[in-house]
Design a protein around this motif. Sequence first.
Motif, PDB file in Angstrom:
ATOM      1  N   ASN A 333       0.811  -1.221   0.000  1.00 26.53           N
ATOM      2  CA  ASN A 333       0.000   0.000   0.000  1.00 26.53           C
ATOM      3  C   ASN A 333       0.843   1.269   0.000  1.00 26.53           C
ATOM      4  OD1 ASN A 333      -2.484  -1.385   0.084  1.00 26.53           O
ATOM      5  ND2 ASN A 333      -2.286  -1.672   2.304  1.00 26.53           N
ATOM      6  N   ASP A 334       2.157   1.129   0.087  1.00 28.68           N
ATOM      7  CA  ASP A 334       3.029   2.304   0.045  1.00 28.68           C
ATOM      8  C   ASP A 334       2.851   3.013  -1.297  1.00 28.68           C
ATOM      9  OD1 ASP A 334       5.712   3.579   1.312  1.00 28.68           O
ATOM     10  OD2 ASP A 334       5.888   3.443  -0.882  1.00 28.68           O
ATOM     11  N   PRO A 335       2.722   4.347  -1.311  1.00 24.32           N
ATOM     12  CA  PRO A 335       2.470   5.069  -2.567  1.00 24.32           C
ATOM     13  C   PRO A 335       3.531   4.847  -3.643  1.00 24.32           C
ATOM     14  CG  PRO A 335       2.029   6.485  -0.694  1.00 24.32           C
ATOM     15  CD  PRO A 335       2.651   5.242  -0.145  1.00 24.32           C
ATOM     16  N   VAL A 336       4.808   4.768  -3.241  1.00 21.27           N
ATOM     17  CA  VAL A 336       5.868   4.559  -4.229  1.00 21.27           C
ATOM     18  C   VAL A 336       5.794   3.142  -4.805  1.00 21.27           C
ATOM     19  CG1 VAL A 336       8.363   4.527  -4.605  1.00 21.27           C
ATOM     20  CG2 VAL A 336       7.350   6.277  -3.127  1.00 21.27           C
ATOM     21  N   VAL A 337       5.570   2.167  -3.930  1.00 19.38           N
ATOM     22  CA  VAL A 337       5.423   0.785  -4.402  1.00 19.38           C
ATOM     23  C   VAL A 337       4.238   0.681  -5.350  1.00 19.38           C
ATOM     24  CG1 VAL A 337       4.919  -1.585  -3.682  1.00 19.38           C
ATOM     25  CG2 VAL A 337       6.530  -0.200  -2.357  1.00 19.38           C
ATOM     26  N   MET A 338       3.131   1.323  -4.995  1.00 18.73           N
ATOM     27  CA  MET A 338       1.946   1.286  -5.859  1.00 18.73           C
ATOM     28  C   MET A 338       2.214   1.964  -7.202  1.00 18.73           C
ATOM     29  SD  MET A 338      -1.175   1.946  -3.166  1.00 18.73           S
ATOM     30  CE  MET A 338      -2.421   1.747  -4.443  1.00 18.73           C
TER      31      MET A 338
END
Length: 443
Positions: A333-338
């Motif tokens: 759910n991390d924005p960068v991972v997403m």
Amino acid sequence: MNVKEFKYSRIFLLGFGFFGISIIWALYNAYVPIFLQETFKLNKTITGFIMTIDNLFAVLLLPFLGALSDMTRTRLGRRKPYILLGAPSAALMFALIPLARRYENLSLFMGTIIFMNFFMALFRSPVIAFMPDITPSEKRSQANGIINFMGGLGALLAYFGGKILYDINYAYPFYFGAAIMLIANMLVVLFVPEPEEYRVPGGKLDIGSIIRETARKSFGELKENLKDVFASKERSLLAILLAIFFWFIAFNSLETFFTSYAKYRLGIEESTGAFMLGVFSLSFMLFAIPAGLIGGRIGRRKTIILGLLIVTAVVLLAYQLGESSRPTSSSLNDPVVMSFMGLFFVGGIGWAMINVNSLPMVVDMTTEEKLGGYTGLYYFFSQAANLVAPPLAGAFIDVSGYKTLLPFAAVFFLLALLMVRFVKRGDIVGEIAKSYEYVPDVD
């Protein structure tokens, strides 16, 4: 029964061979580089060289094995004996990899992966050559789309299911992958018939005689095929093979080192990096069949060019994202991972457009009698690229860090795009294929 008659159900069954192979390679490329760097403390260049073992076997053996299977005649056919010999042996060796790691003995670990790679090479080219055996020329892009869909499904299962299993015990993905690969290839042997002319009732596989004859002919055939590549006035075959060489350097560098990039550059768990690659495989799988249909409708060359533009843009945007921000955790759910997963989803679409349409272009530049040989030629160039990519990318990483990985890949995707613009043959659309006849254009 006319096995050359195109049937979607038969191609889907054949796709289980690609499904099983893709599971093995996805898990192997995701986790073995981490084992080499963490357990055995090897640098990136040496890790890259070790990760070329499969490609070394491929360059040395696949053209030979493609021609060898072309010549084989048994009660089962010409491709199945190699599947029966190679798949169970490769599955056993793959399952032993985590056990070899547990002893922290580099010699034992290396022996295990060397034998695993040898047995994978033994049956991979015959599995690939099986598709044009049972598919008419005008349907090969569609058929390649189906089997690449199955391959994408296998990689997807490896990346997504592998993360869950790896987080429980690092050995579980290897046991799981070995079992699934074995079952999948046995389905091919049991349920996909070979053409009648290659099945000799009561015949025996005189392996010694066949190997001697093939050794005499196959590398001569490879030499002859390479002469076709370089001697032709019309450079389409050379151009498409160089394009394949370049885009597989790009792709294999990412496949080999992205989980390491995720761990050592982005600061997240390697299983999360593998999951991110799984999103790439998800979109590849979903778009593999449409990519084949698009190639049949607008042309393979145009489809490949569009795919190369997409993957190049995705890699450059991913580089910018990785350099401008960092994940705060390994959570999905991390924005960068997403954001990475969103980019990779688009990238998988582009890769499907490239990969699905390239093999049909190569095999439609030859005759039916040389399908196995030209399949081997295709894999000679793709595996030669994979032989170059890991140590070359690893050397760049050793010198300049993991920040060089994505630009490295982008450069080679662009070189591939340049080569495709010189391709003029092998782009068969619809009914034109029925009257296509290969005529070598040599001096």
